[in-house]
Motif scaffolding. Structure first.
Motif, PDB file in Angstrom:
ATOM      1  N   LEU A   1      -1.091  -7.006  -4.856  1.00  0.00           N
ATOM      2  CA  LEU A   1      -0.523  -8.290  -4.619  1.00  0.00           C
ATOM      3  C   LEU A   1      -0.327  -8.924  -5.910  1.00  0.00           C
ATOM      4  O   LEU A   1       0.624  -9.689  -6.155  1.00  0.00           O
ATOM      5  CB  LEU A   1      -1.235  -9.125  -3.757  1.00  0.00           C
ATOM      6  CG  LEU A   1      -0.691 -10.387  -3.497  1.00  0.00           C
ATOM      7  CD1 LEU A   1       0.597 -10.498  -2.568  1.00  0.00           C
ATOM      8  CD2 LEU A   1      -1.647 -11.420  -2.351  1.00  0.00           C
ATOM      9  N   LYS A   2      -1.446  -8.857  -6.644  1.00  0.00           N
ATOM     10  CA  LYS A   2      -1.186  -9.415  -8.270  1.00  0.00           C
ATOM     11  C   LYS A   2      -0.007  -8.824  -8.954  1.00  0.00           C
ATOM     12  O   LYS A   2       0.539  -9.441  -9.643  1.00  0.00           O
ATOM     13  CB  LYS A   2      -2.434  -9.184  -8.973  1.00  0.00           C
ATOM     14  CG  LYS A   2      -2.680  -9.759 -10.376  1.00  0.00           C
ATOM     15  CD  LYS A   2      -2.309 -11.194 -10.350  1.00  0.00           C
ATOM     16  CE  LYS A   2      -2.684 -11.720 -11.619  1.00  0.00           C
ATOM     17  NZ  LYS A   2      -1.942 -11.282 -12.909  1.00  0.00           N
ATOM     18  N   ALA A   3       0.160  -7.287  -8.723  1.00  0.00           N
ATOM     19  CA  ALA A   3       1.168  -6.731  -9.471  1.00  0.00           C
ATOM     20  C   ALA A   3       2.545  -7.483  -8.971  1.00  0.00           C
ATOM     21  O   ALA A   3       3.397  -7.264  -9.852  1.00  0.00           O
ATOM     22  CB  ALA A   3       0.958  -5.461  -9.295  1.00  0.00           C
ATOM     23  N   TRP A   4       2.680  -7.480  -7.659  1.00  0.00           N
ATOM     24  CA  TRP A   4       3.631  -8.152  -7.123  1.00  0.00           C
ATOM     25  C   TRP A   4       3.993  -9.570  -7.636  1.00  0.00           C
ATOM     26  O   TRP A   4       5.247  -9.897  -7.936  1.00  0.00           O
ATOM     27  CB  TRP A   4       3.727  -8.169  -5.537  1.00  0.00           C
ATOM     28  CG  TRP A   4       4.745  -8.912  -4.839  1.00  0.00           C
ATOM     29  CD1 TRP A   4       5.875  -8.403  -4.488  1.00  0.00           C
ATOM     30  CD2 TRP A   4       4.833 -10.182  -4.548  1.00  0.00           C
ATOM     31  NE1 TRP A   4       6.810  -9.251  -3.619  1.00  0.00           N
ATOM     32  CE2 TRP A   4       6.120 -10.352  -3.852  1.00  0.00           C
ATOM     33  CE3 TRP A   4       4.031 -11.265  -4.555  1.00  0.00           C
ATOM     34  CZ2 TRP A   4       6.608 -11.571  -3.229  1.00  0.00           C
ATOM     35  CZ3 TRP A   4       4.554 -12.566  -3.946  1.00  0.00           C
ATOM     36  CH2 TRP A   4       5.755 -12.617  -3.255  1.00  0.00           C
ATOM     37  N   ILE A   5       2.917 -10.546  -7.691  1.00  0.00           N
ATOM     38  CA  ILE A   5       3.071 -11.711  -8.248  1.00  0.00           C
ATOM     39  C   ILE A   5       3.489 -11.775  -9.633  1.00  0.00           C
ATOM     40  O   ILE A   5       4.573 -12.304 -10.104  1.00  0.00           O
ATOM     41  CB  ILE A   5       1.692 -12.458  -8.260  1.00  0.00           C
ATOM     42  CG1 ILE A   5       1.356 -12.903  -6.635  1.00  0.00           C
ATOM     43  CG2 ILE A   5       1.711 -13.562  -9.141  1.00  0.00           C
ATOM     44  CD1 ILE A   5      -0.039 -13.234  -6.662  1.00  0.00           C
ATOM     45  N   ASP A   6       2.914 -10.767 -10.536  1.00  0.00           N
ATOM     46  CA  ASP A   6       3.510 -10.481 -11.999  1.00  0.00           C
ATOM     47  C   ASP A   6       4.875 -10.072 -11.894  1.00  0.00           C
ATOM     48  O   ASP A   6       5.493 -10.328 -13.164  1.00  0.00           O
ATOM     49  CB  ASP A   6       2.791  -9.366 -12.595  1.00  0.00           C
ATOM     50  CG  ASP A   6       1.207 -10.113 -12.881  1.00  0.00           C
ATOM     51  OD1 ASP A   6       0.874 -11.212 -12.998  1.00  0.00           O
ATOM     52  OD2 ASP A   6       0.179  -9.303 -13.048  1.00  0.00           O
TER      53      ASP A   6
ATOM     54  N   ALA B   1       0.844  -1.178   0.003  1.00  0.00           N
ATOM     55  CA  ALA B   1      -0.007   0.068  -0.022  1.00  0.00           C
ATOM     56  C   ALA B   1       0.710   1.011  -0.006  1.00  0.00           C
ATOM     57  O   ALA B   1       0.648   2.367  -0.820  1.00  0.00           O
ATOM     58  CB  ALA B   1      -0.962   0.015   1.169  1.00  0.00           C
ATOM     59  N   ARG B   2       2.126   1.345   0.800  1.00  0.00           N
ATOM     60  CA  ARG B   2       2.928   2.404   0.910  1.00  0.00           C
ATOM     61  C   ARG B   2       3.626   2.275  -0.073  1.00  0.00           C
ATOM     62  O   ARG B   2       4.141   3.426  -0.972  1.00  0.00           O
ATOM     63  CB  ARG B   2       3.569   2.257   2.085  1.00  0.00           C
ATOM     64  CG  ARG B   2       2.830   2.816   3.496  1.00  0.00           C
ATOM     65  CD  ARG B   2       3.611   3.092   4.433  1.00  0.00           C
ATOM     66  NE  ARG B   2       3.028   3.387   5.741  1.00  0.00           N
ATOM     67  CZ  ARG B   2       2.657   2.618   6.733  1.00  0.00           C
ATOM     68  NH1 ARG B   2       3.069   1.323   6.949  1.00  0.00           N
ATOM     69  NH2 ARG B   2       2.117   3.079   7.741  1.00  0.00           N
ATOM     70  N   ASN B   3       4.119   1.369  -0.819  1.00  0.00           N
ATOM     71  CA  ASN B   3       4.976   1.276  -1.947  1.00  0.00           C
ATOM     72  C   ASN B   3       4.558   0.302  -2.877  1.00  0.00           C
ATOM     73  O   ASN B   3       5.114  -0.830  -3.031  1.00  0.00           O
ATOM     74  CB  ASN B   3       6.478   0.996  -1.362  1.00  0.00           C
ATOM     75  CG  ASN B   3       7.038   1.846  -0.646  1.00  0.00           C
ATOM     76  OD1 ASN B   3       7.409   2.979  -0.820  1.00  0.00           O
ATOM     77  ND2 ASN B   3       7.330   1.518   0.701  1.00  0.00           N
ATOM     78  N   PRO B   4       3.459   0.647  -3.787  1.00  0.00           N
ATOM     79  CA  PRO B   4       2.790  -0.220  -4.780  1.00  0.00           C
ATOM     80  C   PRO B   4       3.696  -0.627  -5.663  1.00  0.00           C
ATOM     81  O   PRO B   4       4.765   0.204  -5.986  1.00  0.00           O
ATOM     82  CB  PRO B   4       1.643   0.396  -5.313  1.00  0.00           C
ATOM     83  CG  PRO B   4       2.131   1.758  -5.059  1.00  0.00           C
ATOM     84  CD  PRO B   4       2.995   1.842  -3.547  1.00  0.00           C
ATOM     85  N   VAL B   5       3.791  -2.051  -6.013  1.00  0.00           N
ATOM     86  CA  VAL B   5       4.531  -2.517  -7.406  1.00  0.00           C
ATOM     87  C   VAL B   5       3.512  -2.117  -8.703  1.00  0.00           C
ATOM     88  O   VAL B   5       2.453  -2.026  -8.717  1.00  0.00           O
ATOM     89  CB  VAL B   5       4.749  -4.099  -7.221  1.00  0.00           C
ATOM     90  CG1 VAL B   5       5.559  -4.368  -8.444  1.00  0.00           C
ATOM     91  CG2 VAL B   5       5.670  -4.131  -6.152  1.00  0.00           C
ATOM     92  N   PRO B   6       4.301  -1.371  -9.719  1.00  0.00           N
ATOM     93  CA  PRO B   6       3.561  -1.202 -10.915  1.00  0.00           C
ATOM     94  C   PRO B   6       2.697  -2.382 -11.531  1.00  0.00           C
ATOM     95  O   PRO B   6       3.332  -3.343 -11.547  1.00  0.00           O
ATOM     96  CB  PRO B   6       4.678  -0.453 -11.947  1.00  0.00           C
ATOM     97  CG  PRO B   6       5.698   0.019 -11.051  1.00  0.00           C
ATOM     98  CD  PRO B   6       5.807  -1.096  -9.707  1.00  0.00           C
ATOM     99  N   HIS B   7       1.842  -1.748 -12.051  1.00  0.00           N
ATOM    100  CA  HIS B   7       0.939  -3.084 -12.522  1.00  0.00           C
ATOM    101  C   HIS B   7       1.738  -3.313 -13.988  1.00  0.00           C
ATOM    102  O   HIS B   7       2.281  -2.493 -14.487  1.00  0.00           O
ATOM    103  CB  HIS B   7      -0.692  -2.768 -12.905  1.00  0.00           C
ATOM    104  CG  HIS B   7      -1.282  -2.580 -11.562  1.00  0.00           C
ATOM    105  ND1 HIS B   7      -1.589  -1.678 -10.626  1.00  0.00           N
ATOM    106  CD2 HIS B   7      -2.048  -3.740 -10.907  1.00  0.00           C
ATOM    107  CE1 HIS B   7      -2.244  -2.079  -9.691  1.00  0.00           C
ATOM    108  NE2 HIS B   7      -2.638  -3.297  -9.859  1.00  0.00           N
ATOM    109  N   LEU B   8       1.381  -4.784 -14.008  1.00  0.00           N
ATOM    110  CA  LEU B   8       2.151  -5.342 -15.439  1.00  0.00           C
ATOM    111  C   LEU B   8       1.615  -4.511 -16.683  1.00  0.00           C
ATOM    112  O   LEU B   8       0.314  -4.593 -16.698  1.00  0.00           O
ATOM    113  CB  LEU B   8       2.147  -6.830 -15.529  1.00  0.00           C
ATOM    114  CG  LEU B   8       2.714  -7.472 -16.546  1.00  0.00           C
ATOM    115  CD1 LEU B   8       4.453  -7.222 -16.144  1.00  0.00           C
ATOM    116  CD2 LEU B   8       2.485  -8.951 -16.604  1.00  0.00           C
ATOM    117  N   THR B   9       2.574  -4.124 -17.590  1.00  0.00           N
ATOM    118  CA  THR B   9       2.305  -3.558 -18.836  1.00  0.00           C
ATOM    119  C   THR B   9       2.883  -4.039 -19.856  1.00  0.00           C
ATOM    120  O   THR B   9       3.827  -4.802 -19.678  1.00  0.00           O
ATOM    121  CB  THR B   9       2.474  -1.985 -18.772  1.00  0.00           C
ATOM    122  OG1 THR B   9       3.811  -1.654 -18.749  1.00  0.00           O
ATOM    123  CG2 THR B   9       1.603  -1.365 -17.807  1.00  0.00           C
ATOM    124  N   ALA B  10       2.537  -3.875 -21.068  1.00  0.00           N
ATOM    125  CA  ALA B  10       3.095  -4.605 -22.141  1.00  0.00           C
ATOM    126  C   ALA B  10       4.656  -4.024 -22.169  1.00  0.00           C
ATOM    127  O   ALA B  10       5.466  -4.912 -22.576  1.00  0.00           O
ATOM    128  CB  ALA B  10       2.722  -4.219 -23.649  1.00  0.00           C
TER     129      ALA B  10
END
Length: 205
Positions: free
Chosen positions: A105-110, A44-53
């Protein structure tokens, strides 16, 4: 020195019920492992960017052909994977949002599920490349979902963790947190007792 990687995915950060369960787990882990180290990854404090192309292409590009931007993207992924590799145990605070895991969490997984890095494809199917270690999932939910078709989280997390080589997985569920104060207190007490039992039995082993 033993290391616990504590991952928080509640949008409320430290105030989330799953984060508080993770904090309790971490405190008990420290008691069982004096001198141990806790690394906190707060999504929440340091979000991982969501996966992009763009980010996915950076993972696919050969290292020698990566642009400066692609190297920067891969370095972010390597940091997250490095935290997993350095941990002797992993605790994940897991709230349920709309029947699924948090998008952070899904972004972290990706970013940690990378072919050739944490898993590989073989003629016998995919193979996880991380050395197995204990993973504890502290699941906080407003309703009652465990063991029902609406619990999409448990199987998903087991599949993902096993895919990268992590099979020693234990869940602690705190359910019914939105069903009234009495129900919430009872389920949290049960979750706390399970965490304390894990600390007394497994964590000190």
């Amino acid at each position: 020195m033993k290391t616990l990687l504590q991952i928080q995915s509640s949008l409320s950060s430290d105030d989330g019920q799953s984060s508080q369960l993770a904090h309790r787990f971490a405190a008990r882990w420290l008691q069982a492992n004096p001198g141990g180290r806790i690394v906190v990854r707060d999504l929440a404090r340091n979000p991982v960017p969501h996966l992009t192309a763009e980010r996915f292409q950076a993972f696919l590009t050969d290292p020698e052909d990566r642009s400066p931007r692609q190297r920067e993207i891969v370095a972010e992924s390597e940091t997250l994977i490095g935290e997993l590799e350095a941990a002797d145990a992993i605790a994940i605070g897991l709230p349920m949002y709309n029947f699924g895991i948090p998008s952070t969490l899904k972004a972290w997984i990706d970013h940690v599920a990378r072919a050739g890095r944490t898993f590989r494809y073989t003629e016998n199917g995919p193979e996880g490349l991380l050395a197995d270690r204990p993973v504890y999932l502290l699941a906080a939910r407003g309703g009652l979902y465990h063991g029902t078709p609406r619990d999409t989280q448990s199987a998903y997390m087991m599949n993902f963790l096993g895919f990268i080589g992590l099979h020693d997985v234990e869940f602690v569920y705190a359910e019914g947190l939105a069903l009234g104060a009495e129900e919430a207190q009872a389920t949290l007490q049960n979750a706390h007792a399970q965490i304390d039992r894990l600390a007394g039995v497994r964590l000190a082993a």
